[in-house]
Write a protein that holds these residues in place. Structure first.
Motif, PDB file in Angstrom:
ATOM      1  N   THR A  95      23.149 -19.844  -1.802  1.00 48.50           N
ATOM      2  CA  THR A  95      23.077 -19.562  -3.231  1.00 48.50           C
ATOM      3  C   THR A  95      24.460 -19.249  -3.788  1.00 48.50           C
ATOM      4  N   PRO A 155      25.827 -17.715  -7.709  1.00 50.38           N
ATOM      5  CA  PRO A 155      25.549 -17.423  -9.122  1.00 50.38           C
ATOM      6  C   PRO A 155      26.514 -18.166 -10.033  1.00 50.38           C
ATOM      7  N   GLU A 185       8.232 -16.219  -2.275  1.00 47.18           N
ATOM      8  CA  GLU A 185       8.926 -15.498  -3.347  1.00 47.18           C
ATOM      9  C   GLU A 185      10.408 -15.871  -3.339  1.00 47.18           C
ATOM     10  N   THR A 217      16.554 -14.440  -6.725  1.00 51.15           N
ATOM     11  CA  THR A 217      17.255 -14.670  -7.983  1.00 51.15           C
ATOM     12  C   THR A 217      18.722 -14.294  -7.792  1.00 51.15           C
ATOM     13  N   PRO A 218      19.678 -15.247  -7.956  1.00 49.44           N
ATOM     14  CA  PRO A 218      19.414 -16.673  -8.228  1.00 49.44           C
ATOM     15  C   PRO A 218      18.969 -17.400  -6.959  1.00 49.44           C
ATOM     16  N   ALA A 219      18.247 -18.484  -7.145  1.00 50.87           N
ATOM     17  CA  ALA A 219      17.834 -19.318  -6.019  1.00 50.87           C
ATOM     18  C   ALA A 219      18.691 -20.569  -5.904  1.00 50.87           C
TER      19      ALA A 219
END
Length: 480
Positions: free
Chosen positions: A266, A268, A332, A335-337
């Protein structure tokens, strides 16, 4: 994998070679593998468990790697289909050689990644595996996680699956040779499809808002006791090949998210402050970046063969800070993914000989396709993987920065007192007279201090070299 590739040619028994050996010692890096690890690797190389692998040796795979590379993680075979393409992508399968909980496994968790130096590397796995029994060497039958990804006529992924298989590469190619064949029109399918599929995938990248940084590699050349830096500009074939790896990483991420358990790579979105600093660097380098033009569009317009563009591409890697690994379970998503540079769900799964996490991603995807729960040893390791990978990445970055510092000090050691044209790429908030400059020529990034005025961030500045010591890896400039 390193963001800044450095390669040393010439004798190793030089000041620089000695300094690189000292750096290994200073950082406490392993000189070799423990005896029990080597013994386990030797036994595994002779007797891997291949009972779960089907036979796919009929597919004419090929590999594309730098010249003389022997730790070959990937091989590909590309097919044209009535309504698109099929990508067969074989990724080295480490599982038949590394027993969970064994000495090899424990050592891999200690090392986490292969570490790269200008004069060599410290491998994740012993050479009898990473450059032998597990490597997808031409003419050898090897176990692999074999991906099959179908694309439509526009290059969009339609379906993807992965299974264990035995594969055999027919040819070991290098980027320059591939580029020559394609440019001359002598490349036949399936190799000729690399350009076709690679370009379609680049168009898909643009459409989804992704960006690939074609940062030039630096070659360090030693001659008669002095050093020089030369850039190797990435070839189009480099980018087309990278698109196949990215395609596989996105397919793997999708499989894991559909199954509900996985580990993502990931990143951001870069904060406004980081982008603003990059805009100032662009202005200093006279890179045209109109306010309404997106960052990705500017990067795609650059020519890595131009020194100012190459310098800016190197600065663009600062926007990759903050990348990490994130585990998710029970469906689940974190965030962020999404990985901001890929602009899609993405994971690392194509370099298991050189990166620990890729072995686990492969197992998660194989289980997902088979409709099984991940193996217990995979589930038990997941929670700790992000921290392990972060520490391994930090160590790799430290090695990379230390090597760059040494090389720059060796390059400049005979030029103390000279004045260079530079631009200011960073200023310390609490010490505005201290910061970082990027020389216009040679392409050196170093610390600046000693002035009394605030450094002009993003502007050009004449600087004087006041220290360059390869023994201590210190380069220091002051305002001229």
């Amino acid at each position: 994998m390193p963001r800044r590739h450095l390669h040393l040619t010439g004798a190793a028994d030089t000041v620089l070679g000695t300094a690189l050996r000292d750096l290994r010692t200073e950082l406490g890096l392993p000189e070799g593998f423990p005896a029990d690890v080597l013994a386990e690797a030797a036994e595994a190389a002779k007797h891997p468990d291949l009972s779960a692998h089907e036979d796919a040796t009929d597919l004419p795979f090929l590999t594309i790697d730098p010249p003389a590379s022997t730790d070959l993680d990937q091989a590909m075979y590309l097919e044209r289909r009535p309504r698109g393409y099929r990508v067969h992508y074989a990724v080295a399968d480490v599982a038949p050689f590394v027993r969970p909980g064994g000495a090899l496994d424990a050592e891999a968790h200690r090392r986490v990644t292969t570490l790269y130096f200008p004069d060599g590397r410290i491998p994740l796995h012993p050479e009898p595996l990473s450059e032998g029994a597990a490597s997808l060497l031409p003419g050898e039958t090897r176990p692999a996680a074999l991906w099959r990804i179908d694309l439509d006529a526009e290059g969009r992924a339609v379906t993807a699956d992965v299974r264990r298989a035995l594969v055999r590469s027919r040819a070991g190619l290098d980027y320059a040779g591939v580029q020559r064949q394609i440019d001359r029109g002598t490349a036949e399918e399936p190799l000729a499809l690399l350009k076709e599929i690679g370009r379609l995938r680049e168009e898909q990248e643009i459409a989804r808002g992704g960006i690939s940084l074609n940062v030039p590699e630096q070659e360090i050349v030693e001659h008669d006791g002095s050093y020089g830096l030369a850039y190797r500009v990435p070839l189009p074939a480099d980018g087309w090949n990278a698109q196949i790896s990215l395609l596989t990483g996105m397919a793997a991420a999708r499989l894991m998210t559909e199954a509900g358990t996985g580990i993502l790579r990931t990143l951001p979105v870069a904060p406004d402050g980081a982008v603003a600093r990059l805009r100032r660097s662009a202005r200093a380098l006279r890179i045209d970046w109109p306010h309404h033009v997106p960052y990705a569009e500017v990067v795609r317009s650059l020519d890595p063969g131009k020194s100012d563009h190459a310098a800016f591409l190197q600065e663009c890697t600062t926007l990759l800070r903050g990348a990490g690994y994130t585990v998710f379970e029970h469906g689940e998503l974190p965030t962020p993914a999404v990985h901001a540079a890929v602009a899609e769900l993405y994971t690392h799964c194509t370099a298991p000989l050189r990166r620990l996490v890729d072995r686990y991603a492969a197992e998660l995807c194989l289980a997902a396709v088979a409709g099984n729960e991940p193996p217990d040893w995979v589930r038990e390791a997941l929670a700790a993987l992000p921290k392990e990978m972060a520490e391994g990445t930090r160590r790799a970055n430290t090695v990379e920065r230390g090597c760059v510092d040494l090389v720059e000090a060796a390059l400049l050691k005979d030029r103390i007192g000279q004045v260079f044209e530079a631009y200011v790429v960073d200023v310390k908030d609490r010490e505005p007279a201290v910061g970082t400059v990027h020389l216009a020529d040679p392409a050196v990034v170093a610390r600046i201090e000693g002035g009394t005025a605030r450094l002009p961030l993003g502007e050009r500045l004449n600087v004087r070299l006041i220290r360059a010591d390869p023994g201590s890896a210190k380069v220091l400039f002051a305002p001229a």
